[in-house]
Write a protein that holds these residues in place. Structure first.
Motif, short mmCIF file in Angstrom:
data_model
loop_
_atom_site.label_atom_id
_atom_site.label_comp_id
_atom_site.label_asym_id
_atom_site.label_seq_id
_atom_site.Cartn_x
_atom_site.Cartn_y
_atom_site.Cartn_z
N GLN A 1 3.64 5.66 -5.53
CA GLN A 1 3.76 5.71 -6.19
C GLN A 1 2.49 6.93 -7.08
O GLN A 1 3.36 7.54 -8.29
CB GLN A 1 3.27 4.34 -7.65
N LYS A 2 1.70 7.30 -6.90
CA LYS A 2 0.90 8.19 -7.09
C LYS A 2 1.38 9.45 -6.83
O LYS A 2 0.47 10.08 -7.81
CB LYS A 2 -0.44 7.99 -6.29
N GLN A 3 1.97 9.51 -6.06
CA GLN A 3 2.48 10.99 -5.90
C GLN A 3 3.74 11.31 -6.56
O GLN A 3 4.04 12.24 -6.50
CB GLN A 3 3.11 11.27 -3.84
N GLY A 4 4.18 9.83 -7.41
CA GLY A 4 5.36 10.64 -8.55
C GLY A 4 6.55 9.94 -7.95
O GLY A 4 7.09 10.34 -8.58
N HIS A 5 6.89 9.56 -7.49
CA HIS A 5 7.79 8.97 -6.82
C HIS A 5 8.19 7.02 -7.47
O HIS A 5 7.25 6.50 -7.77
CB HIS A 5 7.87 8.48 -5.40
N LYS A 6 9.23 7.38 -8.44
CA LYS A 6 9.36 6.05 -9.19
C LYS A 6 9.87 4.50 -8.04
O LYS A 6 10.89 4.58 -8.04
CB LYS A 6 10.67 6.24 -10.11
N ASP B 1 0.57 -1.12 0.12
CA ASP B 1 -0.03 -0.04 -0.17
C ASP B 1 1.10 1.37 0.17
O ASP B 1 0.78 2.08 -0.34
CB ASP B 1 -1.28 -0.23 1.57
N SER C 1 9.07 0.80 -6.78
CA SER C 1 8.05 -0.95 -6.59
C SER C 1 8.44 -1.53 -5.97
O SER C 1 9.76 -1.49 -5.20
CB SER C 1 8.40 -1.07 -8.51
N LYS D 1 2.32 1.80 -3.70
CA LYS D 1 1.63 2.43 -4.20
C LYS D 1 1.26 3.58 -4.17
O LYS D 1 1.34 5.07 -5.05
CB LYS D 1 0.24 1.76 -4.12
N LEU D 2 1.22 4.46 -3.08
CA LEU D 2 0.74 5.87 -2.04
C LEU D 2 1.53 6.05 -2.76
O LEU D 2 1.97 7.52 -3.35
CB LEU D 2 0.67 5.75 -0.89
#
Length: 490
Positions: A463-468, A457, A470, A460-461
């Protein structure tokens, strides 16, 4: 992530002929003088917060030396309760009772604290010359630097943070000695069981094999560091196994095997019966008096025992099912200890105190007083502290190794902040010990699943904030946890 206690859970450190290195510090004193001439008080009072108890004499000595060198700056130290420290710092951020410099709490994550604007960047003072005193990778993006801004630094180098302490007199009375008369130091789970049984039985139940104090602070996780990390569980009680990027609390059977053994020690009356209710401070006193023969603690215990003239003890760490550890304690480069509040009225003066604590000379005194290893390798010399138990502690460094660090390979990992999972490992261990948890495997599976979900989670958060970032950032498939690993940037 297991924090020590990057825990550094024990972290800090300068001297009279000091490196008050920067021209800005001279400006500080000049500014203080100018303030005095304008009719205002010339003394700046810096509020310092930490939770150091056994390390308190070192802090007090540094304050004395600092104030001799800086008579226009006064340090007002407050030692807060360890168990409540994180909450107290969070409450202080919402009030006017804010320390100028504080030991960084463990929760929320350091990055979250920075994002909440709790701490002041120190780039203004900490130039390349200042940073060059630290070893390679001690300061790096994703650990104590965020978006190019430096906020803190590690003060102590980490060997394995916890040790199994052995009361030599109790062992001798139980016949636990080698042919040359030296105390027989346990190295395996069976060794500890045998020693606990011998102590309890030969004393007629007057002395217990093991003991601890969990009443004032939940510390059962400390035992997992010692008994599980070397048992092919490099993630320990709260971290994932970076070989696979997965939490393995249920899938790695060594967790359940040792927790069952711990409960068996209790059932057979090898453990001091009031261990869950007495405090850690009381437990240290009971160990010193020989109420039990083994306990778990850290190097910080040694200064207290030395003050009491109790020196007849030994120590070891990474106790394993077999003689040889299958994994060593993975140390991540970097870390943090103290930080300066964004709301300080005296930023220059507070940095002068910050700089003093992080000086090489203060680190040398830290080692001389037997508090811990210094972040500066040149301070960790046997001649600086020849006290035998401290020398044994230095020797445990062979059980630690540089481990993988996702934040070095990809600094954006620092923006991943998993929510705490409850019940946590300490809760499960306590519950099983008391009988409140009956399905241990089920509890471990739930904790494993929740921990993995919390990480997913958080990724994913981010990633939504623009951070690369995984899940792959947490996988180091080529890692051998018995050997040093040098993480490379992408």
């Amino acid at each position: 992530m297991t924090h020590l206690p990057s825990m550094n859970r024990r972290r800090f450190m300068q001297a009279a002929a000091t490196t008050a290195t920067m021209a800005s510090l001279a400006d500080v004193l000049a500014a203080c003088s100018n303030t005095a001439s304008s009719g205002k008080s010339k003394t700046a009072t810096i509020k310092h917060w930490d939770f150091y108890v056994t390390q308190g004499p070192w802090v007090d000595n540094e304050i004395k030396l600092f104030q001799q060198a800086h008579p226009d700056i006064k340090i007002k130290k407050t030692t807060q309760a360890n168990a409540q420290y994180d909450n107290l710092v969070a409450l202080a951020q919402r009030s006017t009772n804010i320390p100028d410099l504080a030991l960084i709490p463990q929760t929320p994550t350091f990055y979250e604290q920075v994002k909440k604007n709790w701490w002041l960047p120190i780039n203004k003072w900490a130039d390349e010359k200042w940073r060059s005193r630290f070893p390679d990778l001690a300061l790096h993006e994703g650990s104590n630097i965020f978006d190019g801004k430096l906020y803190s630094a590690p003060l102590n180098a980490l060997a394995v943070p916890f040790q199994l302490y052995i009361n030599n007199d109790v062992f001798r009375k139980a016949g636990l000695v080698n042919s040359d008369g030296s105390v027989k130091i346990p190295r395996t789970w069976d060794d500890v069981t045998h020693a606990a049984e011998a102590i309890t039985k030969k004393s007629g139940g007057q002395t217990y094999g093991l003991g601890f104090g969990n009443g004032s602070f939940p510390l059962l996780n400390w035992w997992l560091f010692i008994f599980l990390i070397g048992a092919d569980c490099p993630g320990g009680p709260g971290d994932l196994d970076l070989r696979t990027g997965k939490y393995t609390f249920a899938s790695n059977r060594n967790y359940a095997d040792w927790i069952h053994l711990f409960k068996e020690w209790k059932t057979k009356n090898y453990i001091y019966p009031n261990s869950l209710t007495i405090s850690d401070e009381v437990a240290r006193a009971y160990f010193e008096r020989g109420k039990f023969g083994m306990t778990v603690g850290g190097v910080w215990d040694q200064s207290e025992w030395k003050q009491h003239q109790f020196t007849d003890y030994s120590l070891t760490t990474l106790i394993t099912p077999n003689e040889k550890p299958e994994s060593l304690f993975p140390v991540k480069p970097g870390g943090y200890t103290f930080a300066i509040s964004t709301k300080t009225k005296y930023p220059d003066e507070t940095f002068a105190w910050f700089d003093w604590l992080y000086s090489v000379e203060a680190g040398k005194r830290w080692v001389q007083m037997g508090e811990d290893l210094s972040i500066f390798p040149q301070n960790n010399k046997p001649e600086y502290n020849s006290f035998k138990p401290y020398s044994q502690y230095i020797a445990t460094a062979k059980f630690s190794v540089t481990g993988p660090d996702p934040t070095i390979r990809n600094p954006d990992v620092s923006y991943v902040s998993p929510q705490p999972v409850t019940p946590a490992m300490n809760d499960i261990l306590t519950g099983y010990y008391t009988g409140q948890v009956t399905d241990l495997q089920g509890a471990l599976q739930t904790f494993q699943d929740k921990s993995q979900q919390a990480l997913n989670d958080a990724i994913k958060l981010a990633q939504k904030q623009g951070h690369k970032v995984s899940a792959d950032d947490y996988i180091f498939s080529d890692w051998d946890p018995t050997k040093p690993y040098i993480t490379r940037k992408k």
